[in-house]
Motif scaffolding. Structure first.
Motif, PDB file in Angstrom:
ATOM      1  N   ILE A   1     -11.551  -0.591   1.756  1.00 50.05           N
ATOM      2  CA  ILE A   1     -12.462  -1.131   3.107  1.00 50.05           C
ATOM      3  C   ILE A   1     -13.812  -1.112   2.613  1.00 50.05           C
ATOM      4  O   ILE A   1     -14.550  -2.114   3.075  1.00 50.05           O
ATOM      5  CB  ILE A   1     -12.211   0.076   4.260  1.00 50.05           C
ATOM      6  CG1 ILE A   1     -10.775   0.337   4.644  1.00 50.05           C
ATOM      7  CG2 ILE A   1     -13.107  -0.098   5.112  1.00 50.05           C
ATOM      8  CD1 ILE A   1     -10.280   1.198   5.467  1.00 50.05           C
TER       9      ILE A   1
ATOM     10  N   THR B   1      -2.838  -2.515   7.831  1.00 47.91           N
ATOM     11  CA  THR B   1      -4.044  -1.874   7.555  1.00 47.91           C
ATOM     12  C   THR B   1      -4.911  -2.817   6.619  1.00 47.91           C
ATOM     13  O   THR B   1      -6.244  -2.653   6.870  1.00 47.91           O
ATOM     14  CB  THR B   1      -3.334  -0.944   6.131  1.00 47.91           C
ATOM     15  OG1 THR B   1      -2.546   0.108   6.905  1.00 47.91           O
ATOM     16  CG2 THR B   1      -4.600  -0.244   5.490  1.00 47.91           C
TER      17      THR B   1
ATOM     18  N   LEU C   1       1.017  -1.066  -0.123  1.00 49.55           N
ATOM     19  CA  LEU C   1       0.089  -0.080  -0.064  1.00 49.55           C
ATOM     20  C   LEU C   1       0.866   1.216   0.099  1.00 49.55           C
ATOM     21  O   LEU C   1       0.477   2.243   0.064  1.00 49.55           O
ATOM     22  CB  LEU C   1      -0.929  -0.105   1.279  1.00 49.55           C
ATOM     23  CG  LEU C   1      -2.096  -0.977   1.363  1.00 49.55           C
ATOM     24  CD1 LEU C   1      -2.767  -1.029   2.328  1.00 49.55           C
ATOM     25  CD2 LEU C   1      -2.948  -0.937   0.017  1.00 49.55           C
ATOM     26  N   ASP C   2       2.110   1.012   0.056  1.00 47.57           N
ATOM     27  CA  ASP C   2       2.961   2.155   0.062  1.00 47.57           C
ATOM     28  C   ASP C   2       3.127   2.881  -1.208  1.00 47.57           C
ATOM     29  O   ASP C   2       3.548   2.260  -2.186  1.00 47.57           O
ATOM     30  CB  ASP C   2       4.518   1.861   0.587  1.00 47.57           C
ATOM     31  CG  ASP C   2       5.310   3.111   0.494  1.00 47.57           C
ATOM     32  OD1 ASP C   2       5.325   3.740   1.525  1.00 47.57           O
ATOM     33  OD2 ASP C   2       6.134   3.244  -0.349  1.00 47.57           O
TER      34      ASP C   2
ATOM     35  N   LYS D   1       2.845  -1.836   8.125  1.00 52.04           N
ATOM     36  CA  LYS D   1       1.889  -0.893   7.825  1.00 52.04           C
ATOM     37  C   LYS D   1       0.881  -1.628   6.937  1.00 52.04           C
ATOM     38  O   LYS D   1      -0.445  -1.662   7.204  1.00 52.04           O
ATOM     39  CB  LYS D   1       2.324   0.384   7.293  1.00 52.04           C
ATOM     40  CG  LYS D   1       1.278   1.508   7.206  1.00 52.04           C
ATOM     41  CD  LYS D   1       1.831   2.702   6.922  1.00 52.04           C
ATOM     42  CE  LYS D   1       0.704   3.790   6.838  1.00 52.04           C
ATOM     43  NZ  LYS D   1       1.317   5.109   6.573  1.00 52.04           N
ATOM     44  N   THR D   2       1.511  -2.029   5.839  1.00 52.38           N
ATOM     45  CA  THR D   2       0.442  -2.543   4.680  1.00 52.38           C
ATOM     46  C   THR D   2      -0.339  -3.761   5.175  1.00 52.38           C
ATOM     47  O   THR D   2      -1.673  -3.834   4.876  1.00 52.38           O
ATOM     48  CB  THR D   2       1.172  -3.230   3.626  1.00 52.38           C
ATOM     49  OG1 THR D   2       1.714  -1.988   2.580  1.00 52.38           O
ATOM     50  CG2 THR D   2       0.393  -4.043   2.563  1.00 52.38           C
TER      51      THR D   2
ATOM     52  N   LYS E   1      -8.856  -2.175  17.140  1.00 49.85           N
ATOM     53  CA  LYS E   1      -8.617  -2.594  15.684  1.00 49.85           C
ATOM     54  C   LYS E   1      -7.927  -4.038  15.705  1.00 49.85           C
ATOM     55  O   LYS E   1      -7.310  -4.236  16.733  1.00 49.85           O
ATOM     56  CB  LYS E   1      -7.524  -1.652  15.151  1.00 49.85           C
ATOM     57  CG  LYS E   1      -8.023  -0.182  14.864  1.00 49.85           C
ATOM     58  CD  LYS E   1      -7.029   0.770  14.046  1.00 49.85           C
ATOM     59  CE  LYS E   1      -5.790   1.050  14.892  1.00 49.85           C
ATOM     60  NZ  LYS E   1      -4.864   1.800  14.277  1.00 49.85           N
TER      61      LYS E   1
ATOM     62  N   THR F   1      -7.155   3.192  -0.125  1.00 47.10           N
ATOM     63  CA  THR F   1      -7.333   2.238   0.927  1.00 47.10           C
ATOM     64  C   THR F   1      -8.876   2.436   1.470  1.00 47.10           C
ATOM     65  O   THR F   1      -9.401   1.500   1.979  1.00 47.10           O
ATOM     66  CB  THR F   1      -6.527   2.805   2.220  1.00 47.10           C
ATOM     67  OG1 THR F   1      -5.239   2.765   1.953  1.00 47.10           O
ATOM     68  CG2 THR F   1      -6.855   1.933   3.307  1.00 47.10           C
ATOM     69  N   GLU F   2      -9.506   3.684   1.215  1.00 46.56           N
ATOM     70  CA  GLU F   2     -10.781   3.645   1.656  1.00 46.56           C
ATOM     71  C   GLU F   2     -11.861   2.843   0.894  1.00 46.56           C
ATOM     72  O   GLU F   2     -12.730   2.418   1.085  1.00 46.56           O
ATOM     73  CB  GLU F   2     -11.378   5.345   1.407  1.00 46.56           C
ATOM     74  CG  GLU F   2     -10.606   6.444   2.410  1.00 46.56           C
ATOM     75  CD  GLU F   2      -9.267   6.415   2.150  1.00 46.56           C
ATOM     76  OE1 GLU F   2      -8.741   6.098   1.015  1.00 46.56           O
ATOM     77  OE2 GLU F   2      -8.481   6.847   2.829  1.00 46.56           O
TER      78      GLU F   2
ATOM     79  N   ASP G   1      -6.837  -4.488   9.237  1.00 47.93           N
ATOM     80  CA  ASP G   1      -8.064  -3.452   9.868  1.00 47.93           C
ATOM     81  C   ASP G   1      -9.086  -3.397   8.872  1.00 47.93           C
ATOM     82  O   ASP G   1     -10.200  -3.072   9.200  1.00 47.93           O
ATOM     83  CB  ASP G   1      -7.309  -2.104  10.353  1.00 47.93           C
ATOM     84  CG  ASP G   1      -6.265  -2.298  11.613  1.00 47.93           C
ATOM     85  OD1 ASP G   1      -6.560  -3.233  12.253  1.00 47.93           O
ATOM     86  OD2 ASP G   1      -5.672  -1.392  11.756  1.00 47.93           O
ATOM     87  N   ALA G   2      -8.918  -3.509   7.775  1.00 45.94           N
ATOM     88  CA  ALA G   2     -10.020  -3.212   6.692  1.00 45.94           C
ATOM     89  C   ALA G   2     -10.739  -4.537   6.519  1.00 45.94           C
ATOM     90  O   ALA G   2     -11.984  -4.340   6.186  1.00 45.94           O
ATOM     91  CB  ALA G   2      -9.317  -3.158   5.421  1.00 45.94           C
TER      92      ALA G   2
ATOM     93  N   SER H   1      -5.359  -4.752  14.302  1.00 52.51           N
ATOM     94  CA  SER H   1      -3.977  -4.791  14.313  1.00 52.51           C
ATOM     95  C   SER H   1      -3.395  -4.571  15.550  1.00 52.51           C
ATOM     96  O   SER H   1      -2.289  -5.053  15.931  1.00 52.51           O
ATOM     97  CB  SER H   1      -3.477  -3.706  13.365  1.00 52.51           C
ATOM     98  OG  SER H   1      -3.895  -2.252  13.774  1.00 52.51           O
TER      99      SER H   1
END
Length: 699
Positions: free
Chosen positions: A328, A363, A309-310, A359-360, A469, A324-325, A366-367, A471
């Motif tokens: 989700i 994320t 996702l970077d 982080k990817t 979350k 990312t939005e 969490d999605a 994560s």
């Protein structure tokens, strides 16, 4: 005069078929050649290396074509070499994506693999037929090369190519169906092989790590929906398995895929096949992909394969992901549809770091993605990223390992062929030191134990209701992984050791070791060496550590709740019961006759209908729940064990391919008055005490 030709899409067979797909690609070449060749051809297809050898020694065809992928190069070339020793007049042709992009490297490849007379790149139907027609008429390899688009060879020691093209078939209906022709019937009879089919070819994306990311593959060509339906019905009438694989690279991204989905659903309704669809779904147009998933009603795993996702890494690999939005939003809808959402992540891409990788992954968790496979970057011949320029640009350092299940011993006359396939993976870049590579690999096991495939989705649903979350719990479990339970500690110790030991500095040394004698190959075959270590360790945990996994995760969740100063007395009782519910659905899954019955004080039925994402309420009278293997899950498990085997390697393959949600026990609710004898009773709403796992269980 009839000309005999063999076409081989080989795979190793020592642990069952390593590549368990019908040889559809070479069957398409056969269909084209029979339809359009100027000569009277007899073409035989082969998947099994030993069958190819045995038939060759009897029939001695004039031409043999071998497909070349990273999982079958060594066995294909080893057989080709033996053929050339005894029958040097045999024409050996290779084709497939596992071939360098640069001419300088292509020359080196042909110099290394001297038994290969010619190499054909691109889609092989027409070029292979053109080459054979010329060769049969002239027996002049130079003439055959220059009438064949995408053909490469060494002529008198000089690297020579016909052109710079990578041939394509623009009208897929022009390739007569090898299924309808009956060319694949013998392979459909083998339950251990999965039918492979396609609705289109090509990929509009330019990802540098992928062999389909080159410009020659950018246009997408389709076959008619009528043709696809006819082929699929033909397969459904003959195949006894449950799974279908589509070769499409972006299924669901186009309007025509809605029609294909309706066809699949229609055939499934008529023939109860396919129960599970393996396919790479589209990288954008996710709403349309979801429409396909809705039509297919749980048969499709929905991919949102981001790789990273970077934004900097994405730019480096020439990839454009959805936001990312949007990810989700799409995931939430997919979960409602029970579409088995997943997203692949690749470690070691240009510009990647440990922090970016973590982080990817977090994320995506969490999605709400159900499955997040974590892969190490493979440097594939035929991909842009494997070129000399890209390797130097990102200061890539690679290692080599044996491809799981891709090894064996075969007999050519009185000679033994010892074979092992080797893959190249990136373990260091100018932004990822080796120690960070190891830490990221360890995260892959953490995800495998505590997140993948909704293994603890009930717990994550409850945490979501408390605005915690996923994560937060995963990162906590990862940081404490060496101090959770004795069994989990032992598992991570073994995994970390195996991660280091599986990588060799150069392919030559690894090949020499793997193929030095029968005894070494046997160690690969019996599982002592060469396994997919992530799948294997996850399988070990699934068979032996379900109680440990639940105790660790639920215990850390309770501690997290307390540290966040959330009222916990009531939740402590609930989590104890939820732990038992979750564990009963997933432990001893392959013991299909084992049943559990348990009494609960909370309204599990209401929670289940809301994916456990609401806060629980107590019920006035106890609720009795039966846990059992349904007819569908029992059939799926039995089918997969027949295909993959019931040992640890087979179980590892099964849980890597089939969603656990399709294997876990179903539940049946009853009132206390209707309760029957409780089997394997669990008592009380307390946490299960983890059982220490002895080292012998992981040997």
């Amino acid at each position: 005069m009839k000309q005999l030709i063999f076409l081989a899409d080989l795979t190793h067979t020592s642990q069952g078929y390593a590549s368990e797909l019908t040889p559809y690609a070479i069957a398409c070449i056969k269909s084209w050649a029979h339809e359009y060749s100027r000569h009277f051809l007899e073409i035989q297809l082969f998947k099994d290396p030993q069958k190819l050898i045995d038939e060759f020694l009897i029939k001695k065809p004039t031409i043999i074509g071998f497909s070349n992928y990273m999982w079958n190069l060594d066995i294909s070339y080893s057989i080709a070499s033996e053929i050339k020793k005894d029958f040097p007049e045999t024409m050996i042709i290779f084709g497939g994506p596992n071939f360098p992009l640069e001419d300088s490297q292509r020359k080196k490849w042909l110099e290394k693999y001297k038994a290969v007379d010619a190499y054909i790149i691109g889609e092989g139907e027409k070029p292979f037929t053109d080459f054979c027609d010329s060769w049969i008429s002239t027996h002049d390899i130079a003439k055959a090369l220059f009438v064949t688009s995408g053909c490469h060879a060494l002529l008198n020691g000089q690297y020579t190519k016909s052109d710079d093209k990578s041939p394509r078939v623009e009208d897929l209906d022009s390739v007569p169906s090898p299924y309808i022709k009956g060319y694949l019937d013998e392979f459909l009879e083998e339950i251990s092989l999965t039918p492979l089919l396609e609705t289109n070819r090509g990929c509009p994306f330019t990802c540098t790590f992928c062999v389909d990311g080159i410009k020659d593959r950018s246009k997408v060509y389709r076959k008619s929906i009528v043709r696809f339906e006819t082929e699929l019905e033909y397969i459904a009438q003959r195949y006894k398995g449950k799974v279908l694989t589509l070769a499409d690279l972006n299924f669901g991204m186009y309007n025509q895929d809605l029609d294909a989905s309706r066809v699949i659903a229609k055939i499934k309704n008529s023939y109860s096949y396919p129960q599970h669809l393996q396919v790479s779904t589209g990288k954008n147009q996710k709403e349309r992909v979801l429409d396909c998933a809705e039509i297919l009603q749980g048969s499709l795993r929905l991919a949102a394969s981001v790789q990273t996702l970077d934004p900097i890494v994405l730019k480096n690999i020439k990839r454009d992901n959805i936001s990312t939005e949007k990810l989700i939003e799409i995931t939430q809808r997919a979960n409602i549809l029970d579409a088995n959402s997943y997203s692949e992540v690749i470690l070691g891409l240009p510009g990647d770091t440990k922090d970016k990788h973590f982080k990817t992954v977090f994320t995506l968790a969490d999605a709400g993605l159900k499955f997040i496979p974590l892969y190490t970057l493979m440097l594939l011949e035929g991909s842009v990223l494997a070129t000399v320029a890209e390797r130097e640009k990102w200061q890539m350092q690679s290692g080599f390992r044996v491809v799981p299940r891709c090894y064996g011993v075969y007999n050519f006359k009185d000679r033994k062929i010892l074979s092992a396939e080797i893959e190249e993976v990136c373990i260091i870049t100018n932004s990822l030191p080796y120690k960070d590579y190891l830490e990221c690999r360890s995260l892959a096991l953490t995800m495998g134990l505590f997140y993948q495939d909704r293994i603890l989705y009930e717990l994550y649903g409850f945490l979501k209701a408390l605005n915690i979350k996923s994560s937060d719990l995963i990162s906590r479990l990862h940081s404490k992984r060496m101090n959770l339970t004795p069994g989990i500690t032992k598992l991570f110790d073994l995994f970390d050791k195996a991660t280091k030991e599986e990588i060799w500095e150069n392919s030559e040394s690894l090949e020499k070791f793997a193929k030095k004698d029968n005894l070494t190959i046997e160690k690969y075959i019996n599982g002592e060496l060469g396994n997919n270590i992530l799948f294997r360790h996850r399988a070990l945990a699934f068979l032996s550590l379900i109680d440990d996994i639940h105790a660790a995760a639920f215990g850390e969740a309770m501690m997290l709740i307390k540290e966040l100063n959330i009222e916990h007395k009531k939740w402590e009782s609930y989590l104890g019961q939820l732990l038992i519910y979750s564990s009963n659905r997933k432990k001893n899954l392959f013991e299909i006759n084992t049943k559990y019955v348990q009494e609960f004080d909370f309204d599990i039925n209401l929670l289940l209908n809301n994916n456990f994402e609401i806060l629980p309420i107590e019920i006035m009278s106890p609720l009795i729940i039966h846990f059992y293997s349904s007819d569908e899950s029992t059939s799926m498990i039995q089918d997969q064990i027949r295909v993959q085997g019931g040992d640890i390697n087979g179980i590892a393959k099964i849980i890597s391919r089939i969603p656990v949600s399709k294997l876990q026990r179903h539940v049946k609710f009853e009132s206390e008055a209707d309760a029957v004898e409780i089997i394997n009773e669990n008592t009380g709403p307390q946490f299960i005490t983890p059982t220490a796992v002895s080292p012998g269980e992981f040997s």
